[in-house]
Enzyme design. Structure first.
Site, PDB file in Angstrom:
ATOM      1  CB  CYS A 337      38.681  35.403  34.631  1.00  0.00           C
ATOM      2  SG  CYS A 337      38.692  35.560  32.830  1.00  0.00           S
ATOM      3  CG  HIS A 435      39.788  30.345  34.437  1.00  0.00           C
ATOM      4  ND1 HIS A 435      38.754  30.869  35.176  1.00  0.00           N
ATOM      5  CD2 HIS A 435      39.869  31.102  33.309  1.00  0.00           C
ATOM      6  CE1 HIS A 435      38.221  31.886  34.529  1.00  0.00           C
ATOM      7  NE2 HIS A 435      38.886  32.060  33.397  1.00  0.00           N
TER       8      HIS A 435
END
Length: 488
Positions: A337, A435
């Site tokens: 991310c 994630h």
């Protein structure tokens, strides 16, 4: 009739989440259970099914996702209808029903958005209560803050609109537990104090015989029974927020010194989704060490995790000459991310200290990608086919994760994308928005095999029996708490 049980605390970090998760699993053996937290503050979030609104997915705090899994029920945004994600400088992103509503300072939230947030919380609780036998609600911080009683959504308001009974949780580790309980009961509004059905003392070390006289005095003074004393133990549930991970300046490890390999995790000032590295810390022979921006990269592999403020954390690293040490690092590197965005060539449309003006910020240049920021936020669950190479050499098949990010990243040329089009790899450097990556067994094993191999260390055999953290939390609570007064 549905019973709402509010697991409230005398302070923050006293074990409310663990007690709530344990109760969810215990009750789920006999009842339909719904976890609930009206308002959470955390940058550890999950993308889950949205209950209201046009979008299929939304965000909730990780603890409610954990509690939903403990309750054996799919997680939805109703389980945490209001989420505040700190951005720094006293400002948070306000997420209502899973979608971002505004970036607000504390004062503006209470002046301009609190009524809307409360209405969302009431509606979410009512939807859960319409189908569940018991709603296990988790409070936030202390339930007895005099300055907040008139606008305490997670504690006071939940107890009232949920007609909830209250279980008060107090942490003995720091001492003063009896004063904490008495003081909390004294400061609670009268209508809430009358709802308290019991107290649970957590994080106890030592002989129970030495504690019993104090418990007897407490019960005689308050008239509230102590339903249990839970020993100091960690069932392995993910941390709700950054309070539970080491400070940026300590570099403390999550495993004993002398582990076979060390995975370094950069401890951003605005770190988010830190639970991504939890599965690595659970592996035998692996130590996870959190590194300050100016710390030497004395580790065998490096993870740049998520961040709620990519640009500010990137600038902090650049000021600490982190890029020079990163360029010389020879082990596997994974950016997730915000960490992925930092590994690229540049970041476009970066906000300048909240002024509304934007600029271009250089990344570390290890991956030929660039990220463009926009007001839109991507929140989704994702399934990708793994093309194992580099840090994931040997991994195959599909892996499931989730994305929560602002900014779109594009590859600048023909660059391998081993985790779908939103990923990139060059040599031993991998970037991804996925994630939950290391929750996938094949991915985690392949990554750790590569880390041990590159470090020239033999990987130990994992002979330990897998411990389900939800069952572990249930055993911890069930063996040490009289739950009969808490059942529907």
């Amino acid at each position: 009739m549905t019973r709402t049980l509010l697991v409230a605390g005398t302070a923050s970090h006293v074990g409310k989440s663990t007690v709530a998760a344990g109760l969810c699993r215990l009750f789920a053996d006999s009842y339909d259970v719904a976890p609930f937290k009206a308002q959470n503050m955390s940058n550890n979030a999950r993308a889950v099914t949205a209950t209201v609104g046009p979008e299929p997915y939304g965000e909730v705090g990780v603890s409610q996702h954990v509690q939903a899994r403990a309750a054996r029920t799919p997680t939805t945004t109703d389980h945490n209808p209001v989420l505040l994600k700190p951005r720094g400088d006293g400002e948070s992103q306000l997420v209502v029903n899973g979608r971002p509503l505004a970036n607000v300072a504390a004062g503006a939230y209470y002046d301009d958005y609190w009524e809307e947030a409360r209405a969302a919380a009431v509606a979410a609780h009512d939807r859960l209560a319409s189908t569940a036998d018991v709603v296990v609600a988790e409070g936030a911080g202390s339930i007895a803050e005099p300055n907040l009683l008139h606008r305490d959504l997670a504690n006071v308001e939940t107890a009232r609109f949920g007609d909830a009974d209250i279980l008060l949780v107090a942490d003995i580790e720091r001492g003063g537990v009896f004063a904490h309980v008495v003081g909390t009961l004294e400061l609670m509004p009268d209508d809430l104090e009358s709802r308290v059905v019991g107290v649970v003392i957590t994080k106890f070390r030592g002989s129970r015989d030495l504690l019993d006289p104090g418990i007897e005095e407490l019960e005689a003074r308050t008239g509230v029974p102590v339903l249990g004393v839970i020993p100091y133990d960690d069932p392995g549930l993910p941390e709700e927020d950054s309070v539970g991970i080491p400070d940026a300046m300590t570099g403390l490890e999550t495993d004993e010194p002398g582990a076979g390999v060390t995975v370094g995790v950069v401890r951003f000032s605005h770190i988010s989704s830190a639970t991504d590295v939890g599965p690595l810390a659970d592996a035998p022979g692996v130590s996870v060490r959190y590194l300050a921006p100016n710390a030497p990269l004395d580790c065998d592999a490096l993870v740049l995790p998520g961040t709620k403020n990519t640009v500010d954390d990137l600038r902090e690293l650049q000021a600490a000459d982190f890029g020079d040490r990163l360029a010389d690092f020879e082990g596997p590197v994974v950016g997730i991310c915000g960490g992925y965005q930092m590994l690229g060539e540049r970041l476009l449309g970066a906000d300048v200290e909240g002024t509304g003006e934007t600029e271009t910020v250089d990344g570390f240049g290890l991956l030929p990608v660039e990220t463009t920021f926009s007001p839109e936020k991507r929140v989704t669950q994702t399934t990708v086919t793994v093309e194992g190479a580099g840090p994931l050499a040997g991994a195959t098949g599909e892996t499931i994760g989730y994305e929560i990010h602002a900014g779109d990243t594009r590859r600048l040329g023909d660059v391998p994308a081993p985790l779908g089009p939103d990923s990139a790899r060059v040599g031993g450097v991998l970037g991804t928005y996925l994630h939950g990556l290391f929750e996938n067994d094949a991915v985690r094993q392949a990554f750790l095999d590569g880390v041990f191999a590159s470090a020239g260390v033999e990987r130990p055999t994992d002979d330990a029996e897998d411990v389900n953290p939800y069952d572990a939390a249930a055993r911890l609570v069930g063996e040490h708490v009289d739950t009969r007064p808490l059942e529907p």
